[in-house]
Write a protein that holds these residues in place. Sequence first.
Motif, PDB file in Angstrom:
ATOM      1  N   GLY A   1      51.227  38.545  46.410  1.00  0.00           N
ATOM      2  CA  GLY A   1      50.563  37.408  47.046  1.00  0.00           C
ATOM      3  C   GLY A   1      49.934  37.754  48.379  1.00  0.00           C
ATOM      4  O   GLY A   1      48.859  37.251  48.715  1.00  0.00           O
ATOM      5  N   ILE A   2      50.559  38.652  49.153  1.00  0.00           N
ATOM      6  CA  ILE A   2      50.035  38.965  50.479  1.00  0.00           C
ATOM      7  C   ILE A   2      48.688  39.681  50.391  1.00  0.00           C
ATOM      8  O   ILE A   2      47.819  39.505  51.252  1.00  0.00           O
ATOM      9  CB  ILE A   2      51.055  39.810  51.291  1.00  0.00           C
ATOM     10  CG1 ILE A   2      50.672  39.813  52.770  1.00  0.00           C
ATOM     11  CG2 ILE A   2      51.159  41.231  50.752  1.00  0.00           C
ATOM     12  CD1 ILE A   2      51.738  40.444  53.658  1.00  0.00           C
ATOM     13  N   GLY A   3      48.494  40.470  49.342  1.00  0.00           N
ATOM     14  CA  GLY A   3      47.198  41.110  49.151  1.00  0.00           C
ATOM     15  C   GLY A   3      46.121  40.090  48.834  1.00  0.00           C
ATOM     16  O   GLY A   3      45.001  40.150  49.372  1.00  0.00           O
ATOM     17  N   ALA A   4      46.460  39.109  47.986  1.00  0.00           N
ATOM     18  CA  ALA A   4      45.499  38.080  47.593  1.00  0.00           C
ATOM     19  C   ALA A   4      45.173  37.135  48.739  1.00  0.00           C
ATOM     20  O   ALA A   4      44.085  36.557  48.780  1.00  0.00           O
ATOM     21  CB  ALA A   4      46.046  37.298  46.395  1.00  0.00           C
ATOM     22  N   VAL A   5      46.112  36.956  49.675  1.00  0.00           N
ATOM     23  CA  VAL A   5      45.859  36.081  50.828  1.00  0.00           C
ATOM     24  C   VAL A   5      44.709  36.626  51.671  1.00  0.00           C
ATOM     25  O   VAL A   5      43.866  35.867  52.163  1.00  0.00           O
ATOM     26  CB  VAL A   5      47.138  35.925  51.673  1.00  0.00           C
ATOM     27  CG1 VAL A   5      46.813  35.359  53.052  1.00  0.00           C
ATOM     28  CG2 VAL A   5      48.124  35.000  50.972  1.00  0.00           C
ATOM     29  N   PHE A   6      44.663  37.927  51.826  1.00  0.00           N
ATOM     30  CA  PHE A   6      43.615  38.545  52.639  1.00  0.00           C
ATOM     31  C   PHE A   6      42.324  38.753  51.847  1.00  0.00           C
ATOM     32  O   PHE A   6      41.218  38.545  52.365  1.00  0.00           O
ATOM     33  CB  PHE A   6      44.101  39.889  53.193  1.00  0.00           C
ATOM     34  CG  PHE A   6      45.139  39.747  54.255  1.00  0.00           C
ATOM     35  CD1 PHE A   6      44.785  39.455  55.558  1.00  0.00           C
ATOM     36  CD2 PHE A   6      46.491  39.903  53.968  1.00  0.00           C
ATOM     37  CE1 PHE A   6      45.731  39.326  56.564  1.00  0.00           C
ATOM     38  CE2 PHE A   6      47.452  39.780  54.955  1.00  0.00           C
ATOM     39  CZ  PHE A   6      47.072  39.482  56.251  1.00  0.00           C
ATOM     40  N   PHE A   7      42.450  39.175  50.602  1.00  0.00           N
ATOM     41  CA  PHE A   7      41.279  39.484  49.782  1.00  0.00           C
ATOM     42  C   PHE A   7      41.582  39.107  48.327  1.00  0.00           C
ATOM     43  O   PHE A   7      42.658  39.409  47.821  1.00  0.00           O
ATOM     44  CB  PHE A   7      40.927  40.977  49.850  1.00  0.00           C
ATOM     45  CG  PHE A   7      40.881  41.525  51.239  1.00  0.00           C
ATOM     46  CD1 PHE A   7      39.781  41.324  52.060  1.00  0.00           C
ATOM     47  CD2 PHE A   7      41.974  42.227  51.746  1.00  0.00           C
ATOM     48  CE1 PHE A   7      39.755  41.821  53.351  1.00  0.00           C
ATOM     49  CE2 PHE A   7      41.960  42.723  53.038  1.00  0.00           C
ATOM     50  CZ  PHE A   7      40.847  42.523  53.846  1.00  0.00           C
ATOM     51  N   ASP A   8      40.622  38.454  47.668  1.00  0.00           N
ATOM     52  CA  ASP A   8      40.814  38.066  46.269  1.00  0.00           C
ATOM     53  C   ASP A   8      41.129  39.291  45.412  1.00  0.00           C
ATOM     54  O   ASP A   8      40.552  40.371  45.609  1.00  0.00           O
ATOM     55  CB  ASP A   8      39.559  37.384  45.726  1.00  0.00           C
ATOM     56  CG  ASP A   8      39.316  36.033  46.385  1.00  0.00           C
ATOM     57  OD1 ASP A   8      40.260  35.485  46.975  1.00  0.00           O
ATOM     58  OD2 ASP A   8      38.165  35.545  46.311  1.00  0.00           O
ATOM     59  N   VAL A   9      42.040  39.114  44.472  1.00  0.00           N
ATOM     60  CA  VAL A   9      42.413  40.196  43.554  1.00  0.00           C
ATOM     61  C   VAL A   9      41.839  39.880  42.185  1.00  0.00           C
ATOM     62  O   VAL A   9      42.134  38.838  41.599  1.00  0.00           O
ATOM     63  CB  VAL A   9      43.950  40.342  43.465  1.00  0.00           C
ATOM     64  CG1 VAL A   9      44.336  41.352  42.400  1.00  0.00           C
ATOM     65  CG2 VAL A   9      44.526  40.736  44.822  1.00  0.00           C
ATOM     66  N   ARG A  10      41.021  40.793  41.669  1.00  0.00           N
ATOM     67  CA  ARG A  10      40.388  40.576  40.365  1.00  0.00           C
ATOM     68  C   ARG A  10      40.615  41.801  39.474  1.00  0.00           C
ATOM     69  O   ARG A  10      40.378  42.938  39.903  1.00  0.00           O
ATOM     70  CB  ARG A  10      38.887  40.348  40.533  1.00  0.00           C
ATOM     71  CG  ARG A  10      38.192  39.897  39.253  1.00  0.00           C
ATOM     72  CD  ARG A  10      36.687  39.759  39.487  1.00  0.00           C
ATOM     73  NE  ARG A  10      36.399  38.818  40.550  1.00  0.00           N
ATOM     74  CZ  ARG A  10      36.306  37.496  40.370  1.00  0.00           C
ATOM     75  NH1 ARG A  10      36.516  36.978  39.163  1.00  0.00           N
ATOM     76  NH2 ARG A  10      36.041  36.700  41.391  1.00  0.00           N
ATOM     77  N   LEU A  11      41.097  41.553  38.264  1.00  0.00           N
ATOM     78  CA  LEU A  11      41.324  42.639  37.313  1.00  0.00           C
ATOM     79  C   LEU A  11      40.034  42.952  36.564  1.00  0.00           C
ATOM     80  O   LEU A  11      39.340  42.042  36.101  1.00  0.00           O
ATOM     81  CB  LEU A  11      42.415  42.261  36.313  1.00  0.00           C
ATOM     82  CG  LEU A  11      43.850  42.166  36.862  1.00  0.00           C
ATOM     83  CD1 LEU A  11      44.791  41.612  35.795  1.00  0.00           C
ATOM     84  CD2 LEU A  11      44.335  43.521  37.335  1.00  0.00           C
TER      85      LEU A  11
END
Length: 306
Positions: free
Chosen positions: A247-257
Motif C-alpha cells: 500500500g505504501i508504494g501505491a500511496v506515492f505512485f499508482d501501481v499497474r501490472l
Amino acid sequence: MLVEIALFLVGLAALVAGADRAVTSAGDLALYYGVSPFFIGVTVISIGTSVPEMVTSVYAAYYGAGDLVVGNIVGSETAQITLAIAVVAFIAPVVAERRNVLVYGTAMVLAMVIMLLVLDDGFIGRSEGLLMMLAYVQFIYTLYTNEGGTEITEEVIEEPRSPRETLPWILGGLALVVGGGQLMVTNGVALAELVGLPEYLIGVLTGLGTTMPEVVVAGIAAYEGRSGISIGSILGSNITDPVFSLGIGAVFFDVRLADLAAVQPSLVYMLAVSIAVLGLVYWRRGVDRRGAVVCLLLYLPTFVLL
C-alpha cells in the motif's frame, strides 16, 4: 564481481549482527512492559524487518515497475511462510500456541485476500493504497488493545533493561538488518545479472533477498530460545507486507501490472501455500524438523511460478 561479492558478505555480516541485537533487546523490552514476546515479534520486529519490502515498493512504483512491486511482495510472502519457517525449525523446533496461530494466521490470510481483491483489475490507485495502510494501522491498534497486556508465559529474561537502554539497540539493530539486507539484495541481483541468470530468476532472488532480514531475525531468535519473537516476526511480516508494504508504494505512485494473467498463478500459490503451512503449524502446535522439510519443499514451486 569481487566488489559485489565483498559487499554481499558485508551485508550478511550486518544482517546477522543487527538481528542478534534487535532480538535480544526486544525480549528485554517485552518483559519490562509485561507484554508477550509474540506481540513484540508481530509488531516491532516484523515492521522493522519489512522495511526492505517497503523501500522496494516505493522505489519500483516510482519507476512504474508495477510487476516488480507485486512480484517482490509475492516472492517475499511465499519465502517467509515456507523457507523462513523451515530455516527456523531446522535450528530449533518451532512451538506455537494454537490460539496465536488462529488469530494471527487468520489476519495473515485476510491481508493476502485483500491484496488479491485489490489487484483484481491489475491496478492499485493511491486511495486504495491509503485504505490498505489504514487497515493495517487498525489491525495494530486492535492487536495492542486486546493483546498488549498479555502476561509473559515464556522466554523469561532476568533483570530486563529499561526502554532507554533497549530502544537504541532495537533501532540500531533493525537499521543494520535493513542496511545489510539492502546490500545483499542489490549485490545479489547484480551478481545474478553478471552470470546471466534469466530475468524471472532475478525476480525470485529479489523477493528472497528482501526476506533475508525476517529469516535471520527469526533464526537468531529460535537459536536463543525466543520462540515467541521467532514465529511472531514471521507471521507479523506476512501481515505487514500484503497491505502496508504494498500500500505504501501505491500511496506515492499508482501501481499497474503489465500482465495480470502472468502474475495470478503466483498470487494463488502464495495464498494456498500459506493456508497449508498455517494448517500444519496449527495441527502440530508448531513445526519440527520433519515439518521443516515439508515447508522447504513447498517453497520450490516458487521458481516456476514467479
